[in-house]
Design an enzyme around this catalytic site. Structure first.
Site, PDB file in Angstrom:
ATOM      1  NE  ARG A  82      -2.606   1.005   3.479  1.00 12.40           N
ATOM      2  CZ  ARG A  82      -3.304   0.754   4.589  1.00 12.40           C
ATOM      3  NH1 ARG A  82      -4.558   0.314   4.510  1.00 12.40           N
ATOM      4  NH2 ARG A  82      -2.779   0.945   5.773  1.00 12.40           N
ATOM      5  CE  LYS A 185      -2.863   4.758   7.027  1.00 11.13           C
ATOM      6  NZ  LYS A 185      -4.300   4.742   7.282  1.00 11.13           N
ATOM      7  CD  GLU A 221     -12.264   5.477   4.478  1.00 10.73           C
ATOM      8  OE1 GLU A 221     -12.789   4.393   4.746  1.00 10.73           O
ATOM      9  OE2 GLU A 221     -11.231   5.583   3.809  1.00 10.73           O
TER      10      GLU A 221
HETATM   11  C1  LIG Z   1      -5.411   3.916   7.453  1.00 11.49           C
HETATM   12  C2  LIG Z   1      -6.809   4.156   7.052  1.00 11.49           C
HETATM   13  C3  LIG Z   1      -7.825   3.182   7.194  1.00 11.49           C
HETATM   14  C4  LIG Z   1      -7.599   1.855   7.859  1.00 11.49           C
HETATM   15  O1  LIG Z   1      -6.676   1.045   7.225  1.00 11.49           O
HETATM   16  P1  LIG Z   1      -6.030  -0.171   8.004  1.00 11.49           P
HETATM   17  O2  LIG Z   1      -5.056  -0.736   7.052  1.00 11.49           O
HETATM   18  O3  LIG Z   1      -7.117  -1.126   8.342  1.00 11.49           O
HETATM   19  O4  LIG Z   1      -5.410   0.402   9.237  1.00 11.49           O
HETATM   20  C5  LIG Z   1      -9.081   3.478   6.719  1.00 11.49           C
HETATM   21  N1  LIG Z   1      -9.365   4.669   6.163  1.00 11.49           N
HETATM   22  C6  LIG Z   1      -8.433   5.643   6.035  1.00 11.49           C
HETATM   23  C7  LIG Z   1      -8.804   6.932   5.439  1.00 11.49           C
HETATM   24  C8  LIG Z   1      -7.128   5.411   6.468  1.00 11.49           C
HETATM   25  O5  LIG Z   1      -6.214   6.371   6.339  1.00 11.49           O
END
Ligand SMILES: *Cc1c(COP(=O)(O)O)cnc(C)c1O
Length: 339
Positions: A82, A185, A221
């Protein structure tokens, strides 16, 4: 051995200094050998692209001390992939999976005394961060990058048991554009969410539910976590370009299917909010936060789930994933890296 001077059960989700962080620099087209350091600061050029043009992305994952005393890290390779996807979209140098996983292993081992003891519910949070350090005044990718992985112990997310949260819908702000950066991210997405998060907090809601930015008809989200719901034996979670592919959600979908739920990753309509048996948000920090209710200020409607108590499927899925992470149940999917 674990450090005994910390009050593990009462740690918050803050920053506690540990012994080391680890760094690799991308210079002259190559990544340097990772170096452990105790320096918590970064010196960089004032024209670094991270500061001006948002060339920055991060990860979040955890290491757990198991019932057998061993340290396990959850799905390292998925976080590596990721981060590469985030780097690719922001035109940053992409750290190789092996470099990333090596840095995570090394930094956790070097800070072993900060991995909380089994049974406290605490864990070691791992924060990889990648950013452009090379100077650039024109809008262009940098030629130099820094990848740092630091760790900090964090307390149990639920200090007084598994508590459902209240969520508010925000139609006045979007965290990401329909074809924007929601799927990676990037720190910029978080900057874009701070205003709505603060408005939510002021009104007494720990989390904000975003609808799709284009039509405001679909569920997107839930704060910085993915949304999911349970209805008639189905695990339903939104499919959207602006939803970050959560590794927790991906894992819960696998477990849900094994437990006999039918998994649906698809567009989820706003109108379905009134039909769910259970709702929750999921991510590394809490695994699952059951959603007790969702308030929509636009029409005054409140969607409530399971009488404000965590639903049975939220409970089951939460306990199953935690048991795998703490080594209490067999890791049949090869998700855990034992250090
Ligand atoms: C990090 C994140 C998540 C959760 O991801 P995980 O890999 O399960 O920790 C969900 N939504 C957003 C916007 C994020 O930044």
């Amino acid at each position: 051995m674990t450090d005994t001077n910390l009050d593990w059960k009462n740690l918050s989700f803050g920053y506690i200094r540990t012994d080391f962080n680890i760094r690799s620099y991308f210079r002259d087209g190559a990544w340097t050998k990772p170096e452990l350091t105790s320096d918590e600061t970064v010196t960089m050029h004032m024209a670094a692209t991270a500061l001006h043009y948002g060339q920055e992305a991060f990860e979040g994952q955890k290491a757990f001390r198991g019932a057998d005393g061993k340290i396990r890290v959850f799905r390292i390779d998925e976080n590596a992939k990721r981060l590469r996807a985030s780097a690719d979209y922001l035109k940053m140098a992409m750290p190789p999976v092996e470099l990333f996983t090596d840095m995570v292993r090394q930094v956790v081992r070097a800070n072993e005394r900060f991995v909380p003891p089994y049974g406290t519910g605490a864990s070691l949070y791992i924060r990889p961060v990648l950013f452009g350090t090379g100077p650039q005044v024109g809008v262009k990718p940098a030629s130099e990058y820094l990848l740092i992985v630091f760790v900090t112990p964090v307390g149990p997310y639920y200090k007084e048991g598994f508590n459902p949260i209240r969520v508010i819908i925000d139609r006045d702000h979007d965290r990401a554009a329909p074809l924007g950066t929601g799927h990676i991210k990037a720190g910029g997405n978080y900057g874009a969410s701070l205003t709505s998060a603060e408005i939510g907090h002021e009104k007494g809601y720990p989390s904000v539910l975003y609808l799709d930015a284009k039509e405001k008809k679909h569920i997107d989200e839930c704060g910085a976590a993915n949304f999911f719901a349970i209805r008639d034996g189905r695990y339903i979670t939104p499919k959207s370009h602006s939803v970050l592919p959560s590794i927790t959600n991906m894992s819960l979908m696998t477990l849900a299917a094994e437990m006999g739920l039918q998994v649906e990753q698809r567009v989820v309509d706003y109108d379905e909010l009134g039909t769910f048996d259970e709702a929750g948000s999921c991510g590394t920090a809490a695994v699952i936060s059951p959603i007790g209710s969702i308030y929509d200020p636009e029409n005054g409607r409140t969607f409530a789930y399971n009488d404000g108590k965590p639903g049975p499927w939220c409970e089951k899925l939460y306990h199953k994933l935690r048991a795998i992470q703490y080594g209490e149940e067999p890791d049949t999917h090869g998700w855990m890296t034992v250090l």
